[in-house]
Structure formats: C-alpha cells, structure tokens
Design an enzyme around this catalytic site. Structure first.
Site, short mmCIF file in Angstrom:
data_model
loop_
_atom_site.label_atom_id
_atom_site.label_comp_id
_atom_site.label_asym_id
_atom_site.label_seq_id
_atom_site.Cartn_x
_atom_site.Cartn_y
_atom_site.Cartn_z
N ARG A 83 -1.20 9.52 8.90
CA ARG A 83 -1.14 8.08 9.21
C ARG A 83 -0.76 7.28 7.98
O ARG A 83 -1.27 7.51 6.89
CB ARG A 83 -2.51 7.62 9.70
CG ARG A 83 -2.60 6.12 9.88
CD ARG A 83 -4.00 5.72 10.26
NE ARG A 83 -4.93 5.91 9.19
CZ ARG A 83 -5.57 4.91 8.56
NH1 ARG A 83 -5.36 3.66 8.89
NH2 ARG A 83 -6.41 5.18 7.59
N ARG A 143 -0.66 9.23 1.67
CA ARG A 143 -2.01 9.77 1.46
C ARG A 143 -2.08 11.29 1.36
O ARG A 143 -2.83 11.82 0.56
CB ARG A 143 -2.89 9.38 2.64
CG ARG A 143 -3.43 8.03 2.45
CD ARG A 143 -4.45 7.69 3.46
NE ARG A 143 -4.75 6.29 3.24
CZ ARG A 143 -5.22 5.48 4.14
NH1 ARG A 143 -5.47 5.92 5.35
NH2 ARG A 143 -5.46 4.23 3.84
N HIS A 186 -11.25 11.07 6.71
CA HIS A 186 -11.15 9.62 6.84
C HIS A 186 -10.64 9.15 8.19
O HIS A 186 -11.16 8.21 8.76
CB HIS A 186 -10.20 9.13 5.75
CG HIS A 186 -9.96 7.65 5.76
ND1 HIS A 186 -11.00 6.75 5.64
CD2 HIS A 186 -8.83 6.92 5.88
CE1 HIS A 186 -10.51 5.51 5.69
NE2 HIS A 186 -9.20 5.59 5.85
N GLU A 228 0.85 -1.20 0.00
CA GLU A 228 0.00 0.00 0.00
C GLU A 228 0.88 1.24 0.00
O GLU A 228 2.07 1.18 0.30
CB GLU A 228 -0.92 0.01 1.23
CG GLU A 228 -2.06 -0.98 1.09
CD GLU A 228 -3.04 -0.92 2.25
OE1 GLU A 228 -2.83 -0.13 3.19
OE2 GLU A 228 -4.01 -1.69 2.22
N HIS A 267 -8.81 10.86 2.95
CA HIS A 267 -8.47 9.76 2.06
C HIS A 267 -8.62 10.25 0.63
O HIS A 267 -9.63 10.88 0.29
CB HIS A 267 -9.39 8.55 2.31
CG HIS A 267 -8.84 7.30 1.71
ND1 HIS A 267 -8.85 7.07 0.35
CD2 HIS A 267 -8.24 6.23 2.27
CE1 HIS A 267 -8.28 5.90 0.12
NE2 HIS A 267 -7.89 5.37 1.26
C1 FAD Z 1 -13.94 2.76 5.06
C2 FAD Z 1 -12.76 2.58 5.97
C3 FAD Z 1 -11.72 1.75 5.61
C4 FAD Z 1 -10.61 1.58 6.45
N1 FAD Z 1 -9.61 0.70 6.10
C5 FAD Z 1 -8.59 0.49 6.97
C6 FAD Z 1 -7.60 -0.50 6.72
O1 FAD Z 1 -7.67 -1.21 5.74
N2 FAD Z 1 -6.58 -0.67 7.59
C7 FAD Z 1 -6.49 0.08 8.71
O2 FAD Z 1 -5.53 -0.11 9.47
N3 FAD Z 1 -7.42 1.01 9.00
C8 FAD Z 1 -8.47 1.22 8.16
N4 FAD Z 1 -9.42 2.15 8.47
C9 FAD Z 1 -9.34 2.83 9.77
C10 FAD Z 1 -9.72 1.82 10.84
O3 FAD Z 1 -10.79 1.03 10.37
C11 FAD Z 1 -10.13 2.51 12.11
O4 FAD Z 1 -9.15 3.43 12.51
C12 FAD Z 1 -10.30 1.50 13.23
O5 FAD Z 1 -11.13 0.45 12.81
C13 FAD Z 1 -10.91 2.18 14.43
O6 FAD Z 1 -11.26 1.18 15.34
P1 FAD Z 1 -11.78 1.58 16.75
O7 FAD Z 1 -12.05 0.29 17.45
O8 FAD Z 1 -10.87 2.54 17.38
O9 FAD Z 1 -13.17 2.37 16.47
P2 FAD Z 1 -14.49 1.92 15.71
O10 FAD Z 1 -14.29 0.70 14.92
O11 FAD Z 1 -15.04 3.12 15.01
O12 FAD Z 1 -15.48 1.56 16.89
C14 FAD Z 1 -15.99 2.56 17.73
C15 FAD Z 1 -17.01 1.93 18.67
O13 FAD Z 1 -17.37 2.86 19.69
C16 FAD Z 1 -18.78 2.86 19.87
N5 FAD Z 1 -19.13 4.14 20.50
C17 FAD Z 1 -18.87 5.40 20.07
N6 FAD Z 1 -19.33 6.29 20.97
C18 FAD Z 1 -19.87 5.58 21.99
C19 FAD Z 1 -20.50 5.93 23.23
N7 FAD Z 1 -20.67 7.20 23.61
N8 FAD Z 1 -20.95 4.93 24.03
C20 FAD Z 1 -20.81 3.62 23.67
N9 FAD Z 1 -20.20 3.24 22.52
C21 FAD Z 1 -19.75 4.21 21.70
C22 FAD Z 1 -19.31 2.62 18.47
O14 FAD Z 1 -20.65 2.21 18.51
C23 FAD Z 1 -18.32 1.52 18.03
O15 FAD Z 1 -18.73 0.29 18.59
C24 FAD Z 1 -10.54 2.31 7.65
C25 FAD Z 1 -11.58 3.17 8.02
C26 FAD Z 1 -12.71 3.30 7.19
C27 FAD Z 1 -13.83 4.20 7.61
#
Ligand code: FAD
Length: 508
Positions: A387, A295, A352, A138, A254
């Site tokens: 990032r 990016r 993004h 990538e 992105h």
């Molecule tokens: C389309 C897309 C493609 C991506 N592709 C990649 C990739 O290929 N590789 C990579 O490394 N990264 C990628 N990323 C980035 C990566 O997916 C995210 O940075 C990572 O998944 C974030 O994970 P997280 O667990 O921190 O948050 P999230 O997966 O966003 O989870 C957040 C959680 O918090 C909960 N929540 C929020 N507020 C509250 C509240 N007040 N009370 C209770 N629950 C709450 C939500 O309901 C959810 O369950 C991508 C992002 C997107 C949008």
C-alpha cells in the site's frame, strides 16, 4: 500452489457455542454497518443522508480504532501540478504489479471529492498562509498530495468529527459497545447480523445489507502499530458466512515503529517526518536506504541491517525536523522520555496494514450477496502487494461512500430473523501472535508456514494457507525459498473460502 493438499485448506474461523437465545425483537434497519472507524462512520453517514435507516454496531470506543491513530493523512491529487493519473501511477508502482487498476482509478479520481466532502462535514484540514490546503510529501508519492489535520492528528480529528455527526443523526441508531458475532443469511443472501451487547444479550439486526468496516488484522502479529482489537474479526465473520477472502499473504510492515520494551513498543513514527528530512542510520551512523522509497523497500532494508548487525533497531535521526509540525508525536515522545533532538530514535519494522481482506468489488460487494466490506477489512485489490502511504484513509471514504449507496438500494430483508447458528469469535492468544511474527513476517519459509497451518487460531491457519500458495517474493514479504518475483503471478490475487484451497484469480 504449495501442493500440501488437505493441510492447506482454510478452516472455518469459528467455534460453535451452545445455542443462546436472541433478544425477542430484531432491530430493523436498511443498512447495518459494523465498525465505527473512518470507513464505518463515513458509510453510515452517507447511507443515512441518502434516507436509509442505519444500525451502526461498534465493539469498542473510538480510541481503539486504527483510524483514530492515523498520523499521516489522506492522499488526494489536489495540487496544481498533480493529477489523478499521477497519483494512480505512484499507487500502481508501489503495488509491485499486483494492483487492480480499476480500483486504483476509482480511488485516485474520487479522493479529491471526498476531501471536499469532509471539509463540508466540518473537518478542518491544515492550510498554508494563503488559506490553501497544506499538502505534505510521503514515501512513494511523486507530488505533495497528503492532506493533514492538526499535523499528525488527522485520524483523531476526522473520527471525532464524524462520530459526533453519527451520534446525533436522526436515522442512525448506534449500538455501542456491541460486537457482531455472526452474520445472518437466508437463501444465499446476508440479511443481517447478531451482535452481543454490553449485558451479554444477543441482538439480531435485520437489514437490506451488512457493511463490514471492522478494520484490519495487523494485531494478530506480535509486533504491530495497530490497536489490540485489529484482529480481523470482519474477515472471520465473512468467511464463516460463505464469503471469500483475498490476498491475506500481503501484510504491510511499517519501517519506523519505535523499538522499545514495554507498552510503547510499536508506536508509529509517521513517514511524513522522512518527507521533512529525517534520515535512517545504521549501527555505524551511516545512511543505508532512500528514506522516501516505498514502505516495502525501506522495511526490508532495515530488516537486512538488523540481520547484518544483530541489533534490535536502527536509528531515525529527526534532529532536523520541526517537531512543532508533529505535535502529537512530540507529546508522545515527551511522555516516553525520548528526545529526538538529542539522539536518533530506535525504530524497526512492525505489522501495520492488511492489504488483503474480504474480497470486494468497486462498490464494496463481497462474493456473498447482501454483504459488503469497506476500509481495511476489504480487499478490492487497490493496494496490490504494497500500500502507498495515506491511500488507506482515502480508500475508507471513496469505497465507504460507494458501498453505502449500493447497500441502501438492496432488496428489503425478511420479516423474521433466520435462525442463528450460535457462534463465537476466537481471540488470538500470545503464542499465535508470536508464531505469525516468526513465520509470516517480512521473511518467510515454507517449513515455518506449514507449522503455522496447525496454529490454534483459525484465521492464522487461513493466512498460512494463502502465504504458502504464493510461492514468490512480492512487495512487503520475502520468501527465502523463492526470492524472486514470479511474473506469471503479476496481477493475480489469492482467493480463499472456508474449507477450500486458495486459488488465484486475475483482477483488472
Ligand atoms: C498508527 C497508525 C497510523 C496510520 N496512519 C495512516 C495515515 O496517515 N494515512 C492513512 O491513509 N492510513 C493510515 N493508517 C491506516 C489507516 O488508519 C487504517 O487503514 C484505517 O483507519 C482503517 O479504517 P477502518 O475504518 O477500516 O478500520 P478501523 O479504524 O480499525 O475501525 C474498525 C472498527 O471496527 C470495530 N470492530 C471490529 N470488530 C468488530 C466486531 N466484531 N463488531 C463490532 N465492531 C467491530 C472496531 O471497534 C472499530 O470501531 C494508519 C494506521 C495506524 C495503526
């Protein structure tokens, strides 16, 4: 600093609501985890496997997490010609002299181990004909080091597997749907939270520590690749409880999000297709940028083309890419009615990834004892101003594990819940999303940012204050009044707490 004094102070992102009673009995746990994306699920499982009782609070179903949508994969130095030092060098180069090198080292050294852990937990990553992990390339990576599952369905596969494990784990109590509304503090420590459950009841959870894993805030911007719930709820909770936020001015755009009218606008076309040969074409049908550059460079080059031509999108030519390798992109494009074999896809940058977040150390500790942050809600300084692709899922697992182990060893909570202030998180309106896109997008000027200081949404005002404080262009954004990077700000991170002016701190 911008020098706009009072106006640039960060407000508390809360509206006080009428005091509502709590459920009579608080729920007791060792560790309370807020959020069930990759970071929250993995932290919850790690703590529970270490013997801790975990309360996992999640506001929304799985498909509304950014983790579910992750298409690329996990970056890990697993190839024979690779090493953590090479991965670290690429991460630091992408970060534009703003990465915290200790966090980079931790990520790159520990990410291979976390990939192996996930395999042990049942995640099946894509393999080559000889059964070795198939590693993708990538933008910004000098080696093939991206681990995928189901082609571009990596996030979906991982969250499905981890949530199934969490649901049946004897030491994890899942509260879903339940939104954390307030953190509970006593004598300068975070000792739990208040969550609003489905029926509207407010449930206190008391724990040794709270781990925020609430994801990022890119959906505060009008054009975004993120699910609508990614509005920085954890950041608002943390700052209201007295913790500091960092680097909110660093939002990653992105480069290749579909530019369409209607609900599919912002659908992300992973970088991995450029790794497999897809090219970017301007209005004359010519290539104009190295498609595998980091990016920020690609996004700004596209933005320049759009400004030059007045068009809404550039073309992503995927005609040479084997779509069988990206089945969920092929399926989504088929549903939308786009055929990438026949014509280039219309793409343009969209908000993004939140490089900033709750300021946190290498064990996820925030500035408020008992409060941790992991995943996209955290800012360890790892990503600096830009990032590197696929480092964020790796971050969820590496720092999710570290925080879980540290949190489980914190002192026990008090017997009774401290009183709750009665607060309500504010949802951003469409005018706020439009204003952030206009004034805190790829290109920013101080007048627009000052306008944003008066936005009705408190977190938008905090973002404006930190954007104003960084009077330079670095990584993902360009300041029109300060187009150069200021070497004096190399390695400096912007910290802000409620009611305070942003300040800079050097992290090593
Ligand atoms: C389309 C897309 C493609 C991506 N592709 C990649 C990739 O290929 N590789 C990579 O490394 N990264 C990628 N990323 C980035 C990566 O997916 C995210 O940075 C990572 O998944 C974030 O994970 P997280 O667990 O921190 O948050 P999230 O997966 O966003 O989870 C957040 C959680 O918090 C909960 N929540 C929020 N507020 C509250 C509240 N007040 N009370 C209770 N629950 C709450 C939500 O309901 C959810 O369950 C991508 C992002 C997107 C949008």
């Amino acid at each position: 600093m911008d020098g706009s004094g009072e106006a640039a102070r960060a407000p508390v992102p809360y509206r006080r609501s009428a005091m509502e009673p709590l459920e009579p009995e608080p729920l007791r746990a060792d560790v309370a985890v807020v959020g069930a994306g990759a970071a929250g699920l993995y932290a919850a499982l790690t703590a529970a496997d270490e013997g801790a009782r975990v309360a996992l609070v999640s506001r929304s179903p799985l498909a509304q997490t950014a983790s579910f949508w992750a298409q690329g994969g996990i970056a890990a130095a697993l190839a024979e010609d690779d090493a953590p030092e090479l991965h670290a060098a690429d991460t630091v180069a992408a970060a534009r002299d703003a990465a915290r090198e200790s966090a980079v080292r931790v990520l790159c050294e520990e990410s291979p181990g976390r990939v192996r852990d996930l395999e042990r937990l049942g995640v099946r990553f894509d393999a080559d004909r000889r059964g070795n992990l198939a590693l993708g390339l990538e933008g910004g990576h000098s080696r093939r080091r991206i681990v995928h599952a189901g082609g571009a369905a990596t996030g979906r596969r991982i969250t499905r597997e981890l949530s199934a494990l969490a649901a049946v784990h004897g030491r994890i109590e899942v509260l879903e749907p339940a939104a954390a509304e307030e953190l509970l503090c006593q004598e300068g420590r975070c000792v739990g939270l208040v969550a609003r459950r489905r029926g509207g009841e407010r449930q206190a959870v008391l724990a040794r520590a709270v781990i925020l894993a609430t994801g990022g805030m890119a959906a505060l911007w009008e054009r975004t690749t993120n699910p609508r719930g990614a509005v920085g709820a954890g950041l608002s909770l943390a700052v209201a409880a007295g913790a500091e936020l960092a680097d909110l001015e660093f939002m990653q755009f992105h480069p290749t999000a579909l530019r369409l009218d209607g609900p599919h606008d912002g659908f992300l076309i992973t970088e991995a297709v450029r790794g497999e040969g897809a090219t970017l074409l301007n209005a004359d049908g010519d290539r104009f940028v190295d498609e595998l550059a980091p990016r920020d460079q690609v996004a700004l080059a596209i933005d320049d083309e759009l400004a030059r031509t007045g068009k809404r999108a550039v073309g992503l030519d995927m005609s040479m890419v084997d779509l069988e390798r990206f089945p969920n992109i092929a399926a989504a494009l088929g549903e939308i009615g786009l055929d990438p074999g026949r014509e280039p896809l219309p793409v343009a940058p969209a908000a993004h990834y939140t490089m900033g977040g709750v300021a946190s150390g290498l064990e996820g500790r925030s500035s408020l004892p008992g409060l941790y942050a992991v995943g996209e809600s955290a800012c360890t300084g790892l990503h600096g101003a830009n990032r590197l692709a696929s480092n964020s899922l790796a971050e969820c697992f590496v720092f999710g594990r570290r925080a879980a182990l540290a949190a489980a060893a914190d002192p026990p909570p008090p017997r009774d819940a401290p009183s709750a202030a009665g607060r309500e998180l504010e949802a951003p309106g469409e005018p706020t999303r439009a204003a952030l896109w206009r004034h805190a997008g790829l290109r920013r000027d101080p007048d627009g940012l000052r306008e944003l200081l008066a936005d009705p949404h408190p977190l938008a005002r905090v973002i404006a204050a930190t954007c104003l404080a960084r009077e330079e262009s670095r990584g993902a954004h360009q300041r029109t009044d300060a187009p150069e990077t200021d070497p004096a700000l190399d390695g400096m991170h912007t910290l802000v707490g409620a009611g305070a002016e942003p300040r800079f701190e050097r992290w090593t």
